[in-house]
Design a protein around this motif. Structure first.
Motif, PDB file in Angstrom:
ATOM      1  N   GLU A  74       0.737  -1.239  -0.206  1.00 24.52           N
ATOM      2  CA  GLU A  74      -0.098   0.038   0.025  1.00 24.52           C
ATOM      3  C   GLU A  74       0.828   1.157  -0.074  1.00 24.52           C
ATOM      4  O   GLU A  74       0.591   2.108  -0.907  1.00 24.52           O
ATOM      5  N   ALA A  75       2.048   1.004   0.719  1.00 26.36           N
ATOM      6  CA  ALA A  75       2.784   2.553   0.802  1.00 26.36           C
ATOM      7  C   ALA A  75       3.365   2.578  -0.525  1.00 26.36           C
ATOM      8  O   ALA A  75       3.776   4.026  -0.715  1.00 26.36           O
ATOM      9  N   LEU A  76       3.863   1.791  -1.202  1.00 33.06           N
ATOM     10  CA  LEU A  76       4.698   1.897  -2.363  1.00 33.06           C
ATOM     11  C   LEU A  76       3.665   1.991  -3.540  1.00 33.06           C
ATOM     12  O   LEU A  76       4.211   1.432  -4.617  1.00 33.06           O
ATOM     13  N   VAL A  77       2.847   2.589  -3.565  1.00 31.31           N
ATOM     14  CA  VAL A  77       1.919   2.494  -4.808  1.00 31.31           C
ATOM     15  C   VAL A  77       2.406   3.309  -5.825  1.00 31.31           C
ATOM     16  O   VAL A  77       1.965   2.968  -7.122  1.00 31.31           O
ATOM     17  N   GLU A  78       3.289   4.183  -5.643  1.00 34.45           N
ATOM     18  CA  GLU A  78       3.931   4.940  -6.654  1.00 34.45           C
ATOM     19  C   GLU A  78       5.254   4.247  -7.000  1.00 34.45           C
ATOM     20  O   GLU A  78       6.197   4.731  -7.948  1.00 34.45           O
ATOM     21  N   TYR A  79       5.470   3.099  -6.810  1.00 31.62           N
ATOM     22  CA  TYR A  79       6.752   2.431  -7.250  1.00 31.62           C
ATOM     23  C   TYR A  79       6.574   0.967  -7.734  1.00 31.62           C
ATOM     24  O   TYR A  79       5.395   0.359  -7.963  1.00 31.62           O
ATOM     25  N   ASN A  80       7.364   0.661  -8.680  1.00 39.30           N
ATOM     26  CA  ASN A  80       7.459  -0.653  -9.302  1.00 39.30           C
ATOM     27  C   ASN A  80       7.646  -1.607  -8.243  1.00 39.30           C
ATOM     28  O   ASN A  80       8.854  -1.339  -7.607  1.00 39.30           O
ATOM     29  N   CYS A  81       7.325  -2.710  -8.048  1.00 40.69           N
ATOM     30  CA  CYS A  81       7.908  -3.907  -6.979  1.00 40.69           C
ATOM     31  C   CYS A  81       7.825  -5.194  -7.871  1.00 40.69           C
ATOM     32  O   CYS A  81       7.100  -5.509  -8.731  1.00 40.69           O
ATOM     33  N   LEU A  82       8.955  -5.882  -7.423  1.00 44.74           N
ATOM     34  CA  LEU A  82       9.322  -6.968  -7.903  1.00 44.74           C
ATOM     35  C   LEU A  82       9.422  -8.162  -6.857  1.00 44.74           C
ATOM     36  O   LEU A  82       9.827  -7.647  -5.632  1.00 44.74           O
ATOM     37  N   THR A  83       8.974  -9.507  -7.178  1.00 47.52           N
ATOM     38  CA  THR A  83       9.023 -10.484  -6.134  1.00 47.52           C
ATOM     39  C   THR A  83       9.995 -11.653  -6.818  1.00 47.52           C
ATOM     40  O   THR A  83       9.749 -11.993  -7.886  1.00 47.52           O
ATOM     41  N   VAL A  84      11.162 -12.037  -6.138  1.00 44.32           N
ATOM     42  CA  VAL A  84      11.931 -12.724  -6.634  1.00 44.32           C
ATOM     43  C   VAL A  84      12.337 -13.774  -5.501  1.00 44.32           C
ATOM     44  O   VAL A  84      12.236 -13.538  -4.369  1.00 44.32           O
ATOM     45  N   SER A  85      12.717 -15.086  -5.662  1.00 38.57           N
ATOM     46  CA  SER A  85      13.222 -16.113  -4.975  1.00 38.57           C
ATOM     47  C   SER A  85      14.464 -15.423  -4.369  1.00 38.57           C
ATOM     48  O   SER A  85      15.220 -14.844  -5.065  1.00 38.57           O
ATOM     49  N   GLU A  86      15.117 -16.035  -3.163  1.00 36.51           N
ATOM     50  CA  GLU A  86      16.267 -15.560  -2.831  1.00 36.51           C
ATOM     51  C   GLU A  86      17.401 -16.107  -3.457  1.00 36.51           C
ATOM     52  O   GLU A  86      18.483 -15.590  -3.640  1.00 36.51           O
ATOM     53  N   HIS A  87      17.435 -17.341  -4.333  1.00 35.42           N
ATOM     54  CA  HIS A  87      18.205 -17.889  -5.190  1.00 35.42           C
ATOM     55  C   HIS A  87      18.371 -16.902  -6.258  1.00 35.42           C
ATOM     56  O   HIS A  87      19.457 -16.740  -6.644  1.00 35.42           O
ATOM     57  N   SER A  88      17.186 -16.608  -6.948  1.00 34.78           N
ATOM     58  CA  SER A  88      17.246 -15.653  -8.213  1.00 34.78           C
ATOM     59  C   SER A  88      17.753 -14.185  -7.776  1.00 34.78           C
ATOM     60  O   SER A  88      18.626 -13.766  -8.567  1.00 34.78           O
ATOM     61  N   TYR A  89      17.657 -13.803  -6.342  1.00 29.93           N
ATOM     62  CA  TYR A  89      18.077 -12.403  -6.109  1.00 29.93           C
ATOM     63  C   TYR A  89      19.824 -12.661  -6.142  1.00 29.93           C
ATOM     64  O   TYR A  89      20.400 -11.905  -6.611  1.00 29.93           O
ATOM     65  N   ARG A  90      20.195 -13.741  -5.367  1.00 28.91           N
ATOM     66  CA  ARG A  90      21.671 -13.868  -5.238  1.00 28.91           C
ATOM     67  C   ARG A  90      22.377 -14.080  -6.638  1.00 28.91           C
ATOM     68  O   ARG A  90      23.337 -13.468  -6.840  1.00 28.91           O
ATOM     69  N   GLU A  91      21.558 -14.597  -7.657  1.00 28.97           N
ATOM     70  CA  GLU A  91      22.262 -14.872  -8.948  1.00 28.97           C
ATOM     71  C   GLU A  91      22.406 -13.539  -9.554  1.00 28.97           C
ATOM     72  O   GLU A  91      23.188 -13.055 -10.372  1.00 28.97           O
ATOM     73  N   MET A  92      21.234 -12.665  -9.283  1.00 31.56           N
ATOM     74  CA  MET A  92      21.251 -11.334 -10.251  1.00 31.56           C
ATOM     75  C   MET A  92      22.197 -10.474  -9.565  1.00 31.56           C
ATOM     76  O   MET A  92      22.846  -9.698 -10.354  1.00 31.56           O
ATOM     77  N   MET A  93      22.634 -10.718  -8.401  1.00 33.76           N
ATOM     78  CA  MET A  93      23.503  -9.681  -7.732  1.00 33.76           C
ATOM     79  C   MET A  93      24.915 -10.097  -8.183  1.00 33.76           C
ATOM     80  O   MET A  93      25.805  -9.307  -8.517  1.00 33.76           O
ATOM     81  N   ARG A  94      25.118 -11.467  -8.552  1.00 37.71           N
ATOM     82  CA  ARG A  94      26.422 -12.218  -9.066  1.00 37.71           C
ATOM     83  C   ARG A  94      26.730 -11.632 -10.295  1.00 37.71           C
ATOM     84  O   ARG A  94      27.652 -10.940 -10.736  1.00 37.71           O
ATOM     85  N   GLN A  95      25.534 -11.789 -11.253  1.00 35.48           N
ATOM     86  CA  GLN A  95      25.685 -11.495 -12.458  1.00 35.48           C
ATOM     87  C   GLN A  95      25.868 -10.014 -12.745  1.00 35.48           C
ATOM     88  O   GLN A  95      26.676  -9.595 -13.610  1.00 35.48           O
ATOM     89  N   GLY A  96      25.076  -9.259 -11.963  1.00 32.55           N
ATOM     90  CA  GLY A  96      25.032  -7.872 -12.223  1.00 32.55           C
ATOM     91  C   GLY A  96      26.475  -7.168 -11.777  1.00 32.55           C
ATOM     92  O   GLY A  96      26.895  -6.189 -12.646  1.00 32.55           O
ATOM     93  N   SER A  97      27.117  -7.835 -10.718  1.00 34.20           N
ATOM     94  CA  SER A  97      28.302  -7.167 -10.462  1.00 34.20           C
ATOM     95  C   SER A  97      29.474  -7.464 -11.495  1.00 34.20           C
ATOM     96  O   SER A  97      30.046  -6.698 -11.889  1.00 34.20           O
ATOM     97  N   GLN A  98      29.337  -8.662 -12.038  1.00 34.40           N
ATOM     98  CA  GLN A  98      30.225  -9.076 -13.085  1.00 34.40           C
ATOM     99  C   GLN A  98      30.126  -8.137 -14.382  1.00 34.40           C
ATOM    100  O   GLN A  98      30.838  -7.717 -15.031  1.00 34.40           O
ATOM    101  N   SER A  99      28.671  -7.959 -14.678  1.00 33.75           N
ATOM    102  CA  SER A  99      28.341  -6.879 -15.663  1.00 33.75           C
ATOM    103  C   SER A  99      29.159  -5.571 -15.380  1.00 33.75           C
ATOM    104  O   SER A  99      29.440  -4.931 -16.220  1.00 33.75           O
ATOM    105  N   ALA A 100      28.975  -4.871 -14.149  1.00 35.73           N
ATOM    106  CA  ALA A 100      29.280  -3.544 -14.050  1.00 35.73           C
ATOM    107  C   ALA A 100      30.871  -3.664 -14.162  1.00 35.73           C
ATOM    108  O   ALA A 100      31.349  -2.654 -14.623  1.00 35.73           O
ATOM    109  N   LEU A 101      31.475  -4.613 -13.698  1.00 33.92           N
ATOM    110  CA  LEU A 101      32.737  -4.787 -13.639  1.00 33.92           C
ATOM    111  C   LEU A 101      33.459  -4.758 -15.172  1.00 33.92           C
ATOM    112  O   LEU A 101      34.279  -4.247 -15.527  1.00 33.92           O
ATOM    113  N   ALA A 102      32.753  -5.546 -15.873  1.00 30.59           N
ATOM    114  CA  ALA A 102      33.170  -5.475 -17.202  1.00 30.59           C
ATOM    115  C   ALA A 102      32.727  -4.305 -18.016  1.00 30.59           C
ATOM    116  O   ALA A 102      33.008  -4.175 -19.354  1.00 30.59           O
TER     117      ALA A 102
END
Length: 261
Positions: free
Chosen positions: A79-107
């Motif tokens: 309710e509070a974040l009505v002006e926000y886009n919200c995503l729900t992901v599994s913890e496994h997917s979240y960790r994988e996103m962080m790992r790949q995102g960091s690699q992408s940023a470094l490259a």
């Protein structure tokens, strides 16, 4: 594994990602839900009721803010974040996103991509994931602009689903949970798609699992459709994007059926 909540401030000039007193208790001994506002100094812990500092107060950050699903739900942040886009992901997917995102940023990468590794991961990597995730779409029926006559005639052909007025998405109950999106025509959802990053764009194969206050676990497809059609103005829709393999399989079957017909 649990799930994680992420959100993106729609009004921000840069991408920013709030990523999803002990006392008054319910009869079962657990703290009562805390109806929080985004400007509250503290949120409440879902199990102990303890105060926790509200990470949403830092409006300058461009890195993701992570919430465990129980924290997000207990503080009524949907309710509070009505002006926000919200995503729900599994913890496994979240960790994988962080790992790949960091690699992408470094490259290195596109100059239009978020500069933060976590922000990059929250969007660019999520768009490539084969895992299921959920995202929220907010539209107002009062902003609907009918398509031009030529485009309207070109889109008159309709499949076996139901075309939802003003949203102009065709949905069907295929007994797979919620309502499956069969087609996106010119309307509120198409206009939403043009403003959003691809991971927030509604596509055929996505599922509508909640509309406004309907229960995503208990509501029938008919109840979801009724709310979509009868809501007076604001519609907050929860879409579930199935795993890539399942989505491709469904689309292939639909294509084969269309060719047969």
């Amino acid at each position: 594994a649990g799930s994680s909540q992420l959100a993106s401030d729609l009004s921000a000039s840069q991408l920013s990602f709030p990523l999803l007193t002990m006392g008054d208790e319910d009869d079962d001994g657990r703290p009562k839900p805390n109806k929080a506002n985004i400007d509250d100094e503290f949120l409440r812990h879902p199990h102990s009721g303890a105060y926790i500092r509200n990470p949403l107060l830092d409006k300058s950050r461009s890195t993701p803010i992570f919430f465990q699903a129980p924290e997000f739900q207990h503080n009524c942040l949907e309710e509070a974040l009505v002006e926000y886009n919200c995503l729900t992901v599994s913890e496994h997917s979240y960790r994988e996103m962080m790992r790949q995102g960091s690699q992408s940023a470094l490259a290195g990468g596109s100059s239009s991509a978020p500069t933060s590794p976590l922000a990059r991961a929250a969007l660019s990597t999520l768009g490539k994931t084969s895992k299921e995730y959920e995202f929220v779409v907010n539209v107002k029926k009062s902003t609907y602009v009918p398509p031009r006559a030529g485009r309207r005639r070109a889109e008159q052909k309709q499949g076996n689903g139901t075309l939802v007025d003003k949203l102009n998405i065709e949905v069907a109950d295929d007994h797979g949970g919620g309502l499956r999106v069969e087609d996106v025509k010119e309307g509120l959802i198409a206009a939403w798609n043009r403003r959003q990053h691809p991971v927030f764009q509604v596509r055929p194969g996505d599922r509508v699992v909640k509309a406004n206050g309907t229960d995503s676990y208990k509501a029938t497809p008919a109840q979801i459709l009724e709310e979509m059609e009868q809501a007076s103005d604001t519609l907050r829709l929860l879409f579930r994007r199935p795993p890539t393999e399942r989505r491709n399989s469904k689309l292939s079957m639909s294509s084969q059926l269309a060719e047969t017909l």
